[in-house]
Design an enzyme around this catalytic site. Structure first.
Site, PDB file in Angstrom:
ATOM      1  N   GLU A 440      23.660  27.622 -23.447  1.00  0.00           N
ATOM      2  CA  GLU A 440      23.594  26.788 -24.656  1.00  0.00           C
ATOM      3  C   GLU A 440      22.904  25.452 -24.399  1.00  0.00           C
ATOM      4  OE1 GLU A 440      27.518  26.107 -26.226  1.00  0.00           O
ATOM      5  OE2 GLU A 440      28.385  25.716 -24.262  1.00  0.00           O
ATOM      6  N   CYS A 511      26.825  34.396 -29.316  1.00  0.00           N
ATOM      7  CA  CYS A 511      28.072  34.088 -30.028  1.00  0.00           C
ATOM      8  C   CYS A 511      27.928  32.880 -30.942  1.00  0.00           C
ATOM      9  CB  CYS A 511      29.219  33.887 -29.041  1.00  0.00           C
ATOM     10  SG  CYS A 511      28.982  32.492 -27.942  1.00  0.00           S
TER      11      CYS A 511
HETATM   12  C1  PEP Z   1      27.491  27.657 -29.605  1.00  0.00           C
HETATM   13  O1  PEP Z   1      27.208  26.549 -29.168  1.00  0.00           O
HETATM   14  O2  PEP Z   1      26.675  28.410 -30.158  1.00  0.00           O
HETATM   15  C2  PEP Z   1      28.879  28.153 -29.522  1.00  0.00           C
HETATM   16  C3  PEP Z   1      29.190  29.387 -29.833  1.00  0.00           C
HETATM   17  O3  PEP Z   1      29.847  27.286 -29.153  1.00  0.00           O
HETATM   18  P1  PEP Z   1      30.404  26.116 -30.097  1.00  0.00           P
HETATM   19  O4  PEP Z   1      29.911  26.372 -31.494  1.00  0.00           O
HETATM   20  O5  PEP Z   1      31.892  26.155 -30.015  1.00  0.00           O
HETATM   21  O6  PEP Z   1      29.818  24.888 -29.500  1.00  0.00           O
HETATM   22 MG    MG Z   2      28.545  25.483 -27.928  1.00  0.00          MG
END
Ligand code: PEP
Ligand code: MG
Length: 588
Positions: A440, A511
């Site tokens: 990410e 995700c």
């Molecule tokens: C993302 O960054 O895409 C992720 C799934 O985590 P979060 O949205 O909790 O930062």
């Molecule tokens: Mg994230």
């Protein structure tokens, strides 16, 4: 007074249609100074009564909140509201307000303001840090009483009907506390599709929009009716009967399609030429596990454990976490349950976990950084709980916000150390823990080839990958127009990640929110992602999309999209494929 009918275009962040009256959101932290109106002597008794009514309503609200948190598996610690309840009845505090009304003849609002400022100043001058922080609690409680004072002016509308929240902002912890039995949806000024309040809204199936004009909340009253269209971002204030009917029909049509798609939940999510794409569920709070089981998901693709740590003073200890993870693993059976280690920071904040406030929390000690630097204790406790719970099911653990290989090596070292500790204690634990990293940050995507030999899987967090690659704050609605997951830079980073995974024989999931965007699904499938993980409510739509296209077409589309120079062209290619093979899912 209600407003004349008008339409406002905001940004859609959670699908669905809500029709209902307004509930204006209190802003906890700001206690505005009211006018110092003086009362006539004969008004004093009624004013005291008004204050006591607001005090009573506040007591009831806080008790309800405390009970709701207590009954949740993740929030046995409802200390915050316990402390607030004590303040509502604090003799000195209440006495000061009553004196302001009775002796100085101030309105309840002004007397409350004066007493609050006085006590908040006393607390903030104290040496003890704990007591200093109680000043914020006093302001928080006072602002709640203040809101209830203004509600006390307005008895025409019962508060028993479900409402649409309109306000300036909702933090993730406030969103997590919303009572789905009382809220129809929300419209706020700040945020974006990937801010955590929006992510929670989707998981709670609440229609939501962000980016409303800042003056809107103040211009509405509880008597105004809204249509909130979480598909298009439109808000219609005091609609005429025909418009309302049209929206009711639209909501019914969407509901009918969802019902139909839900009946397909046992069908394999594979393309027409036989390629299977796993569909997993994102989970924010453990009690939603039942919903996940009913969604046809193949397991949990992301459990955001930080919600166990928000809205409380003390972090959950090892036993409490162990019970939560064990419960999820048992409920998951043979299906994988991917637990992400604590990812506080950014917009998910609990000041009790941090030593100092940061200027730029999204670029600060977030996620694994906090856990490997200032708060190793938190990660050690969490990993011990996970290692122990791992014997009850198919556990996978993943690390958030990773940007260098050393972070993975550090966690591996910590895991070895904890395993030895558990051995010495004679505790049972899972000997081979499947470990993955979230991709990410652009650094992680660019280094995927180096990460792959160290881990068992990748999970691409597009919410942050877009934020950090495009340099856009994901909670800032002013740059939300730049949130384009089909931007060539993002597609290229996903391609590199999948390539590195393939070469090293590990699997890769997505995700982030984009996994649920049916218009983009062909690109993710065509790029070779093995799993898509999303809010359970989105799974039926994505399953239909996958079952309608062939891998051959998806790959071809993805290759063409990689050659595009802008996000719009790539999206158009992908959307065209969905329109050809499953137009029904684009019509809602
Ligand atoms: C993302 O960054 O895409 C992720 C799934 O985590 P979060 O949205 O909790 O930062
Ligand atoms: Mg994230």
């Amino acid at each position: 007074m209600t407003q004349p009918s008008q339409t406002i275009q905001a940004i859609a962040v959670s699908p669905g249609i809500a029709i209902g009256r307004v509930l204006r959101l209190r802003t906890h932290s700001h206690l505005l100074e009211p006018e110092p109106h003086k009362l006539a002597p004969e008004e004093v008794e009624a004013e005291l009564k008004r204050f006591h009514t607001a005090q009573e309503v506040t007591r009831k609200q806080l008790t309800e909140l405390r009970e709701r948190l207590r009954t949740r598996l993740n929030s046995q610690d409802a200390d915050i509201f316990e402390a607030h309840l004590l303040l509502v009845d604090d003799k000195m505090f209440v006495g000061a307000v009553e004196k302001g009304i009775r002796e100085d003849h101030y309105t309840a609002d002004y007397a409350l303001y004066q007493a609050t400022e006085h006590f908040a100043a006393v607390f903030s001058g104290m040496e003890d840090e704990y007591l200093r922080e109680r000043g914020a609690d006093i302001r928080d409680v006072a602002s709640r009483i203040m809101d209830n004072l203004s509600e006390a002016h307005n008895h025409e509308i019962g508060m028993d009907d479900r409402r649409i929240i309109v306000g300036n902002s909702l933090s993730p912890s406030e969103t997590a506390q919303l009572d789905q039995g009382k809220v129809l949806g929300f419209a706020v000024e700040t945020g974006s599709a990937t801010c955590h309040a929006a992510i929670l809204a989707r998981s709670m199936k609440l229609p939501a929009v962000v980016g409303i004009p800042p003056e809107l909340p103040d211009s509405l009253s509880a008597a105004d009716k809204l249509i909130l269209d979480g598909y298009t971002g439109k808000i219609i204030i005091n609609p005429d009967a025909r418009t309302e009917e049209a929206y009711r029909l639209k909501a019914e049509a969407a509901g009918a399609l969802y019902n139909k798609l839900e009946q397909e939940k046992t069908l394999r999510p594979e393309t027409t030429d036989g390629f299977m794409v796993q569909l997993a569920a994102n989970l924010d709070t453990p009690e939603k596990i039942e919903e996940v089981k009913g969604s046809g998901a193949c397991g949990i693709g992301l459990f955001r454990t930080e919600y166990l740590f928000l809205n409380r003073v003390q972090p959950p200890d090892e036993e409490e976490q162990f019970e939560v993870y064990k419960h999820l693993l048992i409920a998951g059976g043979d299906n994988p349950v991917i637990v992400r280690t604590l990812d506080v920071g950014g917009d998910k904040f609990n000041t009790n976990l941090y030593r100092t406030a940061e200027q730029n929390p999204f670029l600060g000690l977030r996620g694994i950084r906090l856990c490997l630097h200032e708060r190793r204790d938190l990660l050690e406790t969490q990993l011990r709980a996970l290692l122990r719970a791992g014997i009850y099911g198919n556990l996978r653990v993943m690390l958030p916000m990773v940007s260098s290989v050393q972070e993975v090596l550090d966690v591996r070292g910590m895991l070895e150390h904890l395993a030895t500790q558990l051995d010495h204690e004679g505790q049972e634990y899972v000997s081979r823990l499947s470990l993955g990293v979230m991709i990410e940050t652009p650094a992680a995507a660019l280094l995927a080839e180096h990460f792959a030999p160290l881990v068992d899987f990748f999970s691409i967090g597009t919410n942050d990958l877009v934020q950090y690659t495009m340099a856009i704050d994901r909670s800032n609605e002013r740059v939300a127009y730049l949130y384009r997951p089909t931007h060539p830079a993002i597609l290229e980073l996903i391609r590199r990640t999948v390539e590195a995974a393939r070469r090293n024989n590990i699997w890769v999931s997505v995700c982030g929110q984009v996994a649920a965007e049916v218009r983009v699904v062909p690109l993710l499938v065509g790029l070779g992602v093995h799993e898509l993980s999303m809010a359970p409510a989105s799974i039926p739509l994505v399953r239909r999309a996958i079952r309608s296209m062939s891998m051959h077409e998806a790959e071809k589309t993805a290759q063409e999209a990689l050659r595009c120079s802008n996000a719009g062209d790539a999206l158009a290619l992908s959307e065209a494929l969905v329109r050809r093979c499953a137009p029904e899912i684009l019509n809602i």
